[in-house]
Design an enzyme around this catalytic site. Structure first.
Site, PDB file in Angstrom:
ATOM      1  N   GLY A 101       7.587   1.902   0.610  1.00 40.73           N
ATOM      2  CA  GLY A 101       7.799   0.496   0.276  1.00 40.73           C
ATOM      3  C   GLY A 101       9.225   0.236  -0.162  1.00 40.73           C
ATOM      4  O   GLY A 101       9.829  -0.781   0.210  1.00 40.73           O
ATOM      5  N   ASN A 155       5.102   3.982   8.307  1.00 42.01           N
ATOM      6  CA  ASN A 155       3.900   3.182   8.123  1.00 42.01           C
ATOM      7  C   ASN A 155       4.321   1.712   8.007  1.00 42.01           C
ATOM      8  O   ASN A 155       5.500   1.401   7.815  1.00 42.01           O
ATOM      9  CB  ASN A 155       3.076   3.652   6.910  1.00 42.01           C
ATOM     10  CG  ASN A 155       3.867   3.652   5.624  1.00 42.01           C
ATOM     11  OD1 ASN A 155       5.006   3.208   5.553  1.00 42.01           O
ATOM     12  ND2 ASN A 155       3.253   4.152   4.567  1.00 42.01           N
ATOM     13  N   HIS A 215       4.955  -2.215   6.872  1.00 43.74           N
ATOM     14  CA  HIS A 215       5.225  -2.971   5.648  1.00 43.74           C
ATOM     15  C   HIS A 215       5.585  -4.409   5.971  1.00 43.74           C
ATOM     16  O   HIS A 215       6.294  -4.681   6.953  1.00 43.74           O
ATOM     17  CB  HIS A 215       6.384  -2.350   4.867  1.00 43.74           C
ATOM     18  CG  HIS A 215       6.046  -1.049   4.221  1.00 43.74           C
ATOM     19  ND1 HIS A 215       5.671  -0.946   2.900  1.00 43.74           N
ATOM     20  CD2 HIS A 215       6.016   0.210   4.721  1.00 43.74           C
ATOM     21  CE1 HIS A 215       5.423   0.319   2.616  1.00 43.74           C
ATOM     22  NE2 HIS A 215       5.632   1.044   3.705  1.00 43.74           N
ATOM     23  N   CYS A 224       6.128   3.248  -4.725  1.00 47.28           N
ATOM     24  CA  CYS A 224       5.832   3.484  -3.308  1.00 47.28           C
ATOM     25  C   CYS A 224       7.154   3.787  -2.616  1.00 47.28           C
ATOM     26  O   CYS A 224       8.012   2.898  -2.482  1.00 47.28           O
ATOM     27  CB  CYS A 224       5.155   2.270  -2.687  1.00 47.28           C
ATOM     28  SG  CYS A 224       4.845   2.434  -0.912  1.00 47.28           S
ATOM     29  N   CYS A 244       4.198   8.901   3.428  1.00 50.45           N
ATOM     30  CA  CYS A 244       4.263   8.610   1.993  1.00 50.45           C
ATOM     31  C   CYS A 244       5.549   9.222   1.462  1.00 50.45           C
ATOM     32  O   CYS A 244       5.683  10.444   1.389  1.00 50.45           O
ATOM     33  CB  CYS A 244       3.052   9.176   1.266  1.00 50.45           C
ATOM     34  SG  CYS A 244       3.087   8.885  -0.525  1.00 50.45           S
ATOM     35  N   GLU A 263      -0.269  -1.226  -2.017  1.00 47.15           N
ATOM     36  CA  GLU A 263      -0.358  -0.238  -0.947  1.00 47.15           C
ATOM     37  C   GLU A 263      -1.660  -0.371  -0.173  1.00 47.15           C
ATOM     38  O   GLU A 263      -2.742  -0.489  -0.761  1.00 47.15           O
ATOM     39  CB  GLU A 263      -0.256   1.182  -1.518  1.00 47.15           C
ATOM     40  CG  GLU A 263       1.146   1.574  -1.938  1.00 47.15           C
ATOM     41  CD  GLU A 263       1.295   3.079  -2.056  1.00 47.15           C
ATOM     42  OE1 GLU A 263       0.895   3.785  -1.100  1.00 47.15           O
ATOM     43  OE2 GLU A 263       1.800   3.548  -3.085  1.00 47.15           O
TER      44      GLU A 263
END
Length: 272
Positions: free
Chosen positions: A212, A149, A151, A209, A74, A200
């Site tokens: 993101g 993570n 995307h 984000c 994050c 998310e």
């Protein structure tokens, strides 16, 4: 057991931070994380952040979405932790080692190198991640990237014209993404500017984000749509994303401490 917490946010993406380096914390699981994150009966947040001692870095950071699921990275939370500690630090995460440093524009975070292989996203089967041959209504041919993570990024004319409340969960939970996916819809407004909305994974629409913004900027750079340093504007505000020549992503933006408090563990789950 009474536990101290710090409420923080990065551009409106908000966190409850529990620091286990100087206090004993209960065993964190999905049920307790979701209870603390609940905005009506808990403290309320997009993500719950647990800090622990680390042998590999200055500290270890664990991240729980508001649905209780634990995730790898994050970006906004990393900036918040950098602000909380107040100096340059290394941070151990499931996604790898990150670093955060105070700077004039807030907190600068080295997010590591992006990955594009289909099994690094991961996808259910091999395909071109640069322009995936898939579509969900008007969302077509995303680029997929893992920045700690996973995307999927869709480039559209107007991100605010997309029904993200309906399409976001449809894409997030598609079987093609065995670990689910974060869904980004973005418009290129200049060679150094992107407008972005993010659904998310496990949290839904958020005001900002960080991963993101990183993934979208890298996706736009891979397609030659923007230069290697861009300003990404989310509903909560802007972040600056740079993709250095060594392929490390650097994200810079603000973080804010909202308030501090404490809670009784027994009010949210069994005494550990």
């Amino acid at each position: 057991m009474r536990i101290d917490f710090t409420k923080m946010h990065g551009l409106g993406n908000d966190f409850v931070v529990l620091d286990g380096r100087d206090q004993s914390l209960p065993r964190m699981d999905a049920s307790l994380a979701a209870a603390l994150a609940d905005r009506r009966t808990g403290i309320g947040c997009d993500q719950l952040i647990v800090l622990e001692p680390s042998l590999a870095a200055d500290l270890r950071m664990r991240i729980f979405n508001c649905d209780g699921s634990e995730v790898e990275a994050c970006g906004n939370a990393t900036r918040a932790v950098g602000l909380l500690v107040g100096r340059a630090i290394s941070i151990e995460t499931v996604a790898g080692l990150l670093s955060a440093s105070p700077c004039e524009a807030g907190i600068s975070v080295e997010m590591g190198k992006p990955r594009f292989d289909w099994n690094a996203i991961p996808l259910a089967y091999p395909m071109d991640t640069h322009a995936m041959p898939v579509a969900w209504e008007e969302l077509v041919n995303p680029i997929a990237v893992n920045v700690g993570n996973p995307h999927a990024i869709f480039f559209v004319e107007d991100p605010y014209a997309i029904a993200m409340e309906r399409l976001g969960p449809l894409v997030e939970n598609d079987p093609i993404f065995p670990e689910r996916i974060n869904v980004n819809v973005a418009a290129i407004t200049a060679r150094d500017a992107i407008t972005l909305r993010v659904w998310e994974r496990g949290a839904g629409l958020t005001r900002a984000c960080g991963t993101g913004a990183c993934a979208t900027a890298i996706g736009a750079m891979k397609r030659g749509l923007v230069d290697r340093r861009v300003r990404v504007t989310l509903p909560g505000g802007p972040l600056v994303i740079e993709w250095r020549e060594d392929e490390v992503i650097v994200m810079t933006g603000p973080a804010t401490e909202s308030f501090r408090g404490s809670f009784e563990v027994g009010d949210f789950g069994p005494q550990q």
